[in-house]
Scaffold this motif. Structure first.
Motif, PDB file in Angstrom:
ATOM      1  N   ASP A  37      17.293  14.734   9.414  1.00  0.00           N
ATOM      2  CA  ASP A  37      17.030  14.250   8.054  1.00  0.00           C
ATOM      3  C   ASP A  37      16.074  15.194   7.324  1.00  0.00           C
ATOM      4  O   ASP A  37      16.258  15.480   6.135  1.00  0.00           O
ATOM      5  N   VAL A  38      15.038  15.664   8.018  1.00  0.00           N
ATOM      6  CA  VAL A  38      14.100  16.602   7.403  1.00  0.00           C
ATOM      7  C   VAL A  38      14.798  17.915   7.082  1.00  0.00           C
ATOM      8  O   VAL A  38      14.647  18.470   5.977  1.00  0.00           O
ATOM      9  N   ARG A  39      15.592  18.399   8.009  1.00  0.00           N
ATOM     10  CA  ARG A  39      16.271  19.688   7.794  1.00  0.00           C
ATOM     11  C   ARG A  39      17.322  19.605   6.683  1.00  0.00           C
ATOM     12  O   ARG A  39      17.603  20.604   6.014  1.00  0.00           O
ATOM     13  N   ARG A  40      17.880  18.425   6.467  1.00  0.00           N
ATOM     14  CA  ARG A  40      18.892  18.245   5.425  1.00  0.00           C
ATOM     15  C   ARG A  40      18.299  17.866   4.068  1.00  0.00           C
ATOM     16  O   ARG A  40      19.040  17.670   3.109  1.00  0.00           O
ATOM     17  N   SER A  41      16.979  17.764   3.995  1.00  0.00           N
ATOM     18  CA  SER A  41      16.354  17.280   2.766  1.00  0.00           C
ATOM     19  C   SER A  41      16.362  18.296   1.632  1.00  0.00           C
ATOM     20  O   SER A  41      16.104  17.946   0.479  1.00  0.00           O
ATOM     21  N   GLY A  42      16.620  19.566   1.947  1.00  0.00           N
ATOM     22  CA  GLY A  42      16.654  20.594   0.912  1.00  0.00           C
ATOM     23  C   GLY A  42      15.304  21.192   0.593  1.00  0.00           C
ATOM     24  O   GLY A  42      15.195  21.991  -0.351  1.00  0.00           O
ATOM     25  N   ILE A  43      14.267  20.874   1.356  1.00  0.00           N
ATOM     26  CA  ILE A  43      12.967  21.486   1.110  1.00  0.00           C
ATOM     27  C   ILE A  43      12.964  22.898   1.694  1.00  0.00           C
ATOM     28  O   ILE A  43      13.762  23.228   2.583  1.00  0.00           O
ATOM     29  N   PRO A  44      12.099  23.789   1.201  1.00  0.00           N
ATOM     30  CA  PRO A  44      12.070  25.166   1.707  1.00  0.00           C
ATOM     31  C   PRO A  44      11.817  25.220   3.214  1.00  0.00           C
ATOM     32  O   PRO A  44      11.184  24.331   3.788  1.00  0.00           O
ATOM     33  N   GLU A  45      12.303  26.277   3.846  1.00  0.00           N
ATOM     34  CA  GLU A  45      12.234  26.384   5.297  1.00  0.00           C
ATOM     35  C   GLU A  45      10.798  26.335   5.819  1.00  0.00           C
ATOM     36  O   GLU A  45      10.532  25.731   6.859  1.00  0.00           O
ATOM     37  N   GLN A  46       9.866  26.964   5.092  1.00  0.00           N
ATOM     38  CA  GLN A  46       8.475  26.919   5.552  1.00  0.00           C
ATOM     39  C   GLN A  46       7.924  25.499   5.472  1.00  0.00           C
ATOM     40  O   GLN A  46       7.063  25.099   6.286  1.00  0.00           O
ATOM     41  N   ASP A  47       8.421  24.720   4.536  1.00  0.00           N
ATOM     42  CA  ASP A  47       7.997  23.326   4.433  1.00  0.00           C
ATOM     43  C   ASP A  47       8.615  22.484   5.547  1.00  0.00           C
ATOM     44  O   ASP A  47       7.981  21.537   6.042  1.00  0.00           O
ATOM     45  N   VAL A  48       9.836  22.814   5.944  1.00  0.00           N
ATOM     46  CA  VAL A  48      10.461  22.116   7.073  1.00  0.00           C
ATOM     47  C   VAL A  48       9.585  22.250   8.314  1.00  0.00           C
ATOM     48  O   VAL A  48       9.312  21.265   9.018  1.00  0.00           O
ATOM     49  N   ALA A  49       9.122  23.462   8.579  1.00  0.00           N
ATOM     50  CA  ALA A  49       8.279  23.686   9.754  1.00  0.00           C
ATOM     51  C   ALA A  49       6.974  22.897   9.666  1.00  0.00           C
ATOM     52  O   ALA A  49       6.500  22.336  10.663  1.00  0.00           O
ATOM     53  N   ALA A  50       6.393  22.826   8.469  1.00  0.00           N
ATOM     54  CA  ALA A  50       5.153  22.084   8.295  1.00  0.00           C
ATOM     55  C   ALA A  50       5.377  20.593   8.507  1.00  0.00           C
ATOM     56  O   ALA A  50       4.599  19.922   9.206  1.00  0.00           O
ATOM     57  N   VAL A  51       6.445  20.052   7.924  1.00  0.00           N
ATOM     58  CA  VAL A  51       6.729  18.623   8.031  1.00  0.00           C
ATOM     59  C   VAL A  51       7.075  18.247   9.465  1.00  0.00           C
ATOM     60  O   VAL A  51       6.654  17.193   9.965  1.00  0.00           O
ATOM     61  N   LEU A  52       7.821  19.087  10.149  1.00  0.00           N
ATOM     62  CA  LEU A  52       8.248  18.770  11.508  1.00  0.00           C
ATOM     63  C   LEU A  52       7.127  18.876  12.535  1.00  0.00           C
ATOM     64  O   LEU A  52       7.249  18.289  13.617  1.00  0.00           O
ATOM     65  N   GLY A  53       6.063  19.584  12.218  1.00  0.00           N
ATOM     66  CA  GLY A  53       5.035  19.703  13.251  1.00  0.00           C
ATOM     67  C   GLY A  53       3.695  20.237  12.805  1.00  0.00           C
ATOM     68  O   GLY A  53       2.651  19.783  13.265  1.00  0.00           O
ATOM     69  N   GLY A  54       3.706  21.206  11.911  1.00  0.00           N
ATOM     70  CA  GLY A  54       2.451  21.857  11.544  1.00  0.00           C
ATOM     71  C   GLY A  54       1.429  20.914  10.943  1.00  0.00           C
ATOM     72  O   GLY A  54       0.236  20.981  11.274  1.00  0.00           O
ATOM     73  N   ASN A  55       1.886  20.023  10.076  1.00  0.00           N
ATOM     74  CA  ASN A  55       0.955  19.093   9.433  1.00  0.00           C
ATOM     75  C   ASN A  55       0.361  18.108  10.439  1.00  0.00           C
ATOM     76  O   ASN A  55      -0.819  17.764  10.365  1.00  0.00           O
ATOM     77  N   ALA A  56       1.187  17.652  11.367  1.00  0.00           N
ATOM     78  CA  ALA A  56       0.698  16.706  12.370  1.00  0.00           C
ATOM     79  C   ALA A  56      -0.313  17.366  13.301  1.00  0.00           C
ATOM     80  O   ALA A  56      -1.295  16.715  13.714  1.00  0.00           O
ATOM     81  N   ARG A  57      -0.112  18.627  13.644  1.00  0.00           N
ATOM     82  CA  ARG A  57      -1.071  19.320  14.499  1.00  0.00           C
ATOM     83  C   ARG A  57      -2.450  19.333  13.834  1.00  0.00           C
ATOM     84  O   ARG A  57      -3.472  19.157  14.503  1.00  0.00           O
ATOM     85  N   THR A  58      -2.457  19.532  12.519  1.00  0.00           N
ATOM     86  CA  THR A  58      -3.731  19.552  11.798  1.00  0.00           C
ATOM     87  C   THR A  58      -4.315  18.143  11.679  1.00  0.00           C
ATOM     88  O   THR A  58      -5.484  17.921  11.998  1.00  0.00           O
TER      89      THR A  58
END
Length: 312
Positions: free
Chosen positions: A287-308
């Motif tokens: 669902d996140v990957r199909r949302s149409g957000i930029p690829e760098q944002d996909v990486a942040a939403v899928l994990g980077g933001n939670a790590r922080t």
């Protein structure tokens, strides 16, 4: 790294004692571990919905004792699966000194990352000043406040068919809570608060422009509408809203895109509500990957933001 910020596990001994039945998927961590592997999820943030309500409302137990029992359970669970799970405790937001002491123990000694609470207790939402001590302690500790719906919702008497309580009522209640917390001034009074709302905050990001317009025109409008009421914000509605974190638990990629476009990619985290929801972990990641957000944002939403946010 992919991190699911909204996963659940319950203590089977506690629910057996309360005479309550839960899906097997919420009681057996191996089921979650197997689903994580299928979806390529590295870590799940484990929390415990229903526990406080069942213990206090059905079991007539002391809220602090309920919190202590679950907090010990989730700390032991995450210690056994330290490479795959991190834990959130539970608390009651109208915290007395005993509850505040348990929260400190859970965060400092058990190393839990924050606390799950519900939007309201009876008819009193957690924007009440009775929750100020809870929010102040979470801010000072750096603990995440994860707001997750209880089983019921406002006006549930009108939602008895078609599982409308789950599908419509709970997200609508989360929308209302988000607006109430912002207009109560929480993100200004507690500027370092790590507030994380489940179900993408309901529809709050979709209504954000409408609410912002209402805030801008709160004084200038003179077309017979009711008075604005208390005015607690120094800065705009959108300024406070953009400080809140939201999960992606919508099962609707355009809604994820709306959240990212409204509050920024840094404020949105993968969240699945699995178990017990039937939407698989893999589908939620897609669902996140199909949302149409930029690829760098996909990486942040899928994990980077939670790590922080969860200091993983």
């Amino acid at each position: 790294m992919i991190i699911d910020s909204h996963a659940h596990m319950a203590d089977p001994k506690f629910f057996d004692r309360m005479g309550k039945t839960l899906p097997k998927s919420m009681l057996d961590p191996q089921i979650l571990l197997d689903e994580q592997a299928k979806a390529g999820i590295d870590i799940s943030v484990i929390s415990g919905p229903r526990v406080m309500e069942v213990g206090v409302d059905a079991g007539r137990l002391d809220p602090t004792e309920v919190a202590k029992e679950y907090n010990d359970f989730v700390a032991n669970l995450t210690a056994r699966h330290s490479k795959s799970f991190v834990g959130l405790g539970i608390a009651h937001a109208f915290a007395d000194d005993k509850m505040l002491g348990e929260m400190e123990r859970a965060f400092r000694q058990l190393k839990l990352r924050g606390f799950l609470v519900v939007p309201r207790y009876q008819d009193e939402f957690i924007d009440s000043r009775r929750a100020d001590s809870f929010f102040a302690l979470c801010e000072s500790l750096g603990a995440v406040v994860f707001v997750h719906n209880a089983d019921g919702c406002l006006s549930q008497e009108y939602m008895q068919d078609n599982r409308l309580v789950e599908l419509v009522g709970r997200p609508n209640e989360m929308t209302l809570l988000a607006a109430r917390l912002v207009f109560a001034g929480h993100m200004e009074r507690f500027p370092k608060l790590k507030l994380f709302l489940g179900r993408t905050g309901g529809a709050i990001t979709m209504y954000a422009g409408r609410i912002q317009e209402g805030w801008v025109t709160r004084i200038s409008r003179s077309d017979g509408i009711p008075p604005w009421g208390s005015d607690n914000l120094k800065n705009s509605f959108m300024d406070s809203l953009s400080k809140i974190y939201f999960d992606t638990q919508t099962f609707h990629p355009p809604a994820i895109r709306c959240a990212v476009d409204t509050v920024g990619a840094s404020q949105v985290l993968l969240g699945t509500d699995f178990p017990p929801v039937p939407h698989s972990l893999l589908e939620s990641v897609e669902d996140v990957r199909r949302s149409g957000i930029p690829e760098q944002d996909v990486a942040a939403v899928l994990g980077g933001n939670a790590r922080t946010l969860f200091a993983i």
